[in-house]
Design a protein around this motif. Structure first.
Motif, mmCIF file in Angstrom:
data_model
loop_
_atom_site.group_PDB
_atom_site.id
_atom_site.type_symbol
_atom_site.label_atom_id
_atom_site.label_comp_id
_atom_site.label_asym_id
_atom_site.label_seq_id
_atom_site.Cartn_x
_atom_site.Cartn_y
_atom_site.Cartn_z
ATOM 1 N N GLY A 380 30.727 22.885 14.417
ATOM 2 C CA GLY A 380 31.514 23.552 13.377
ATOM 3 C C GLY A 380 31.553 25.063 13.578
ATOM 4 O O GLY A 380 32.593 25.705 13.360
ATOM 5 N N LEU A 381 30.427 25.656 14.009
ATOM 6 C CA LEU A 381 30.388 27.088 14.303
ATOM 7 C C LEU A 381 31.394 27.448 15.381
ATOM 8 O O LEU A 381 32.194 28.383 15.241
ATOM 9 C CB LEU A 381 28.984 27.491 14.773
ATOM 10 C CG LEU A 381 27.927 27.838 13.735
ATOM 11 C CD1 LEU A 381 26.569 28.013 14.412
ATOM 12 C CD2 LEU A 381 28.312 29.103 12.970
ATOM 13 N N MET A 382 31.350 26.707 16.479
ATOM 14 C CA MET A 382 32.236 27.016 17.598
ATOM 15 C C MET A 382 33.702 26.760 17.241
ATOM 16 O O MET A 382 34.591 27.512 17.664
ATOM 17 C CB MET A 382 31.818 26.210 18.830
ATOM 18 C CG MET A 382 30.481 26.679 19.413
ATOM 19 S SD MET A 382 30.039 25.866 20.970
ATOM 20 C CE MET A 382 29.486 24.264 20.369
ATOM 21 N N LEU A 383 33.953 25.733 16.453
ATOM 22 C CA LEU A 383 35.324 25.465 16.028
ATOM 23 C C LEU A 383 35.846 26.614 15.165
ATOM 24 O O LEU A 383 36.991 27.054 15.325
ATOM 25 C CB LEU A 383 35.380 24.150 15.248
ATOM 26 C CG LEU A 383 36.764 23.748 14.712
ATOM 27 C CD1 LEU A 383 37.765 23.568 15.862
ATOM 28 C CD2 LEU A 383 36.672 22.467 13.876
ATOM 29 N N THR A 399 44.939 28.795 25.076
ATOM 30 C CA THR A 399 45.187 28.033 26.312
ATOM 31 C C THR A 399 45.083 26.539 26.011
ATOM 32 O O THR A 399 44.627 26.129 24.933
ATOM 33 C CB THR A 399 44.154 28.400 27.387
ATOM 34 O OG1 THR A 399 42.870 27.931 26.972
ATOM 35 C CG2 THR A 399 44.098 29.901 27.612
ATOM 36 N N ASP A 400 45.486 25.743 26.978
ATOM 37 C CA ASP A 400 45.348 24.292 26.833
ATOM 38 C C ASP A 400 43.879 23.908 26.688
ATOM 39 O O ASP A 400 43.552 22.940 25.990
ATOM 40 C CB ASP A 400 45.964 23.576 28.043
ATOM 41 C CG ASP A 400 47.484 23.666 28.060
ATOM 42 O OD1 ASP A 400 48.067 23.925 26.985
ATOM 43 O OD2 ASP A 400 48.078 23.490 29.138
ATOM 44 N N VAL A 401 43.011 24.672 27.346
ATOM 45 C CA VAL A 401 41.567 24.400 27.224
ATOM 46 C C VAL A 401 41.126 24.606 25.780
ATOM 47 O O VAL A 401 40.350 23.800 25.238
ATOM 48 C CB VAL A 401 40.761 25.313 28.178
ATOM 49 C CG1 VAL A 401 39.258 25.142 27.930
ATOM 50 C CG2 VAL A 401 41.087 25.016 29.625
ATOM 51 N N ASP A 402 41.619 25.661 25.133
ATOM 52 C CA ASP A 402 41.267 25.908 23.734
ATOM 53 C C ASP A 402 41.719 24.750 22.848
ATOM 54 O O ASP A 402 40.968 24.301 21.957
ATOM 55 C CB ASP A 402 41.928 27.207 23.233
ATOM 56 C CG ASP A 402 41.388 28.436 23.932
ATOM 57 O OD1 ASP A 402 40.172 28.658 23.869
ATOM 58 O OD2 ASP A 402 42.193 29.169 24.535
ATOM 59 N N ARG A 403 42.919 24.280 23.073
ATOM 60 C CA ARG A 403 43.435 23.192 22.244
ATOM 61 C C ARG A 403 42.603 21.921 22.430
ATOM 62 O O ARG A 403 42.277 21.224 21.456
ATOM 63 C CB ARG A 403 44.905 22.918 22.603
ATOM 64 C CG ARG A 403 45.838 24.083 22.292
ATOM 65 C CD ARG A 403 47.311 23.735 22.577
ATOM 66 N NE ARG A 403 48.158 24.891 22.340
ATOM 67 C CZ ARG A 403 48.482 25.797 23.266
ATOM 68 N NH1 ARG A 403 48.055 25.626 24.513
ATOM 69 N NH2 ARG A 403 49.242 26.822 22.967
ATOM 70 N N GLU A 404 42.241 21.639 23.674
ATOM 71 C CA GLU A 404 41.449 20.431 23.944
ATOM 72 C C GLU A 404 40.047 20.563 23.355
ATOM 73 O O GLU A 404 39.506 19.615 22.779
ATOM 74 C CB GLU A 404 41.389 20.211 25.460
ATOM 75 C CG GLU A 404 40.904 18.819 25.870
ATOM 76 C CD GLU A 404 39.381 18.761 25.961
ATOM 77 O OE1 GLU A 404 38.791 17.708 25.638
ATOM 78 O OE2 GLU A 404 38.793 19.782 26.343
ATOM 79 N N LEU A 405 39.478 21.778 23.449
ATOM 80 C CA LEU A 405 38.140 22.022 22.891
ATOM 81 C C LEU A 405 38.163 21.932 21.367
ATOM 82 O O LEU A 405 37.209 21.442 20.748
ATOM 83 C CB LEU A 405 37.625 23.399 23.331
ATOM 84 C CG LEU A 405 37.152 23.514 24.781
ATOM 85 C CD1 LEU A 405 36.870 24.982 25.139
ATOM 86 C CD2 LEU A 405 35.876 22.684 25.002
ATOM 87 N N ALA A 406 39.252 22.395 20.753
ATOM 88 C CA ALA A 406 39.352 22.315 19.296
ATOM 89 C C ALA A 406 39.324 20.857 18.842
ATOM 90 O O ALA A 406 38.674 20.509 17.837
ATOM 91 C CB ALA A 406 40.628 23.003 18.818
#
Length: 550
Positions: A380-383, A399-406
């Motif tokens: 939750g912190l990282m999100l 980036t696409d990486v951000d979207r996938e990580l979210a």
């Protein structure tokens, strides 16, 4: 010296990504076995971050506004001192026992009366000079008795400190009598054994102190005469040579101290200690606690000890944005997603910088690489940091990486990224919620250099420009004061409407600013930045380019 503490810390005026990435990365490094690691912050948190921590039921990290090494950081755990009334012989024992060159002299409450220096004491007592100086003893009968572990057979004015002359009765009584003629008996210490005639001569002569060596018996007749003539008579177990030597070392240390010694507070900066030692011939400084009591001795060798404070920088890599004193301590890691600044180190370090939308995205990637799955709260912190810095994945830095990580972090935390993001920005969007206009401007304010130009830009997110327009006059006044105080060529506040996905820039600079800034001016000091959401990727690179030529 205290055990090392490794602080994971973001930049000054921390935003949500800075705080959340520090907390999440500290948890990761602790899980990987790094000892003494903990999250910290370099300033006050904003309303948005406050909401995130309350939502996740987490405490605010401790504030750390200054990491300059302090004197206490490099002190040993044990301090050697000597009581004010101890004889010099005890001080010399301590010098030898602990291999030290400086010894604080303290009173009953551990407050300093002065300091003894081995070199100066040695020169005074060990270097041969004139006979009269070698004979001289500044002591009291009580201090002589303590130094010789002696028994007082008769003690007269035991605590009175006097300047006395030391003699040894190791000759024939006739020779002794001849040698004593013309001398002041009340200024004399006589050391002898069981020489009856010399003992009788001494007490009849009325010497100030008579010391009988080897614990040899003193005849009653001699003792009675000594009492009548007010002679202090001491019996010591030592032989004549040892007794003579120790008697010279019986001076109470407070009579030998240097009272203009260097002192420094335990919480003073190490740089202050360095300056004091540089401009003094003393080998060290007496260190005092907050109540003025001796808590250590700091010498030049202490300056070579590393500070127990180490840093891991997150969400920045420029010392101008780092906690005060960061350049004075060891920086062991950097985790960031910004441009490279003027950062350098003496040794190779772990430096991770990825072109992602947030530092929390970088930290989440490191969790994956290490094979450690974050718990619900850490996810939750990282999100929260990811959504804040990417403006709920709308910023051009996303980036696409951000979207996938979210998506991944949302699943682990049980939080819907869109819903959580809207609640995060709603909590921090009210400009009036800041304690003052100054807090509003400085809440997320960063400074940069473009050639010879120095500028600073803050950023706030809103759900409508209406509140900003109602406050713009007072924000202009506040920004003007900050520009003057910090000697900036330009100061600005980027106000971003996350609903309309556009921004307004309130900027104060030179007369040429409206002509070089290249954004349409909608009114005095206010420029329209359509489609601009990111200070880092869109605004700052543009300002760096246009202001370099000013």
């Amino acid at each position: 010296m205290n055990a090392s503490t490794i602080y994971v810390i973001g930049h000054k005026n921390p935003d949500t990504d800075s705080i959340c990435s520090a907390m999440a990365y500290a948890r990761l490094r602790a899980a990987q076995g790094l000892q003494g690691v903990q999250a910290a912050r370099a300033g006050n948190i904003n309303r948005q971050t406050e909401f995130v921590l309350e939502e996740l039921a987490l405490p605010v990290p401790p504030v750390l506004t200054d990491v300059h090494p302090r004197v206490r950081d490099v002190l040993g755990e044990h301090v050697v001192t000597v009581p004010w009334d101890a004889p010099l012989s005890r001080a010399l024992e301590l010098f030898h026992l602990h291999s030290i060159r400086m010894l604080p002299v303290i009173d009953a409450e551990r407050r300093p009366l002065g300091a003894l220096f081995l070199k100066k004491i040695s020169e005074r007592f060990l270097v041969p000079r004139e006979e009269k100086e070698i004979r001289r003893v500044q002591a009291s009968p009580a201090s002589i008795m303590k130094c010789l572990k002696a028994q007082a057979l008769n003690l007269v004015d035991g605590d009175v400190i006097e300047n006395l002359n030391l003699y040894v009765g190791a000759m024939d009584s006739a020779t002794f009598h001849q040698r004593m003629e013309g001398l002041d008996p009340r200024g004399m210490i006589l050391v002898t054994g069981d020489r009856l005639k010399i003992l009788r001569e001494a007490v009849d002569f009325g010497v100030r102190v008579l010391i009988v060596t080897g614990s040899l018996p003193v005849p009653t007749e001699i003792l009675e005469r000594g009492i009548r003539n007010q002679v202090t008579i001491l019996s010591t177990p030592f032989d004549t040579a040892t007794t003579s030597w120790l008697t010279r070392l019986s001076t109470p240390v407070h009579h030998l101290v240097k009272d203009d010694f260097i002192s420094i507070g335990a919480l003073d900066r190490l740089d202050d200690l360095r300056l004091k030692l540089l401009h003094s011939s003393d080998p060290g400084a007496v260190v005092l606690d907050g109540e003025g009591r001796v808590c250590g001795v700091a010498t030049k060798s202490n300056l070579l000890r590393p500070s127990p404070v180490k840093l891991i920088l997150v969400d920045h890599n420029e010392l101008s944005q780092a906690v005060s004193g960061a350049e004075k301590v060891e920086i062991i890691e950097v985790v960031d997603h910004h441009r490279l600044g003027n950062f350098h180190t003496d040794h190779p370090i772990r430096f991770i910088n990825q072109p992602l939308g947030s530092t929390c995205s970088v930290v989440a990637s490191l969790y994956r690489q290490s094979g450690i799955v974050p718990d619900r709260v850490t996810a939750g912190l990282m999100l929260a940091g990811l959504l804040s810095d990417t403006v709920i994945l709308k910023s051009p830095t996303t980036t696409d990486v951000d979207r996938e990580l979210a998506t991944w972090l949302g699943g682990l935390s049980g939080l819907d990224p869109q819903d959580f993001g809207k609640r995060i920005f709603s909590a921090g969007s009210a400009l009036a919620a800041y304690p003052s206009p100054r807090h509003l401007v400085l809440a997320d304010f960063k400074e940069y250099e473009a050639g010879e130009q120095k500028f600073g830009v803050g950023q706030v997110e809103v759900v409508s420009f209406q509140e900003f327009h109602n406050m713009k006059e007072i924000i202009v006044e506040t920004l003007g004061r900050i520009k003057e105080e910090r000697h900036l060529d330009m100061a600005g506040l980027l106000v971003t409407d996350i609903v309309q996905e556009t921004s307004l820039l309130l900027a104060l600079g030179g007369k040429e600013l409206p002509y070089v800034i290249s954004y349409p001016q909608v009114e005095d000091h206010i420029y329209e930045l359509k489609g601009v959401l990111s200070r880092k990727k869109q605004l700052v690179p543009h300002l760096l380019k246009v202001l370099k030529g000013v």
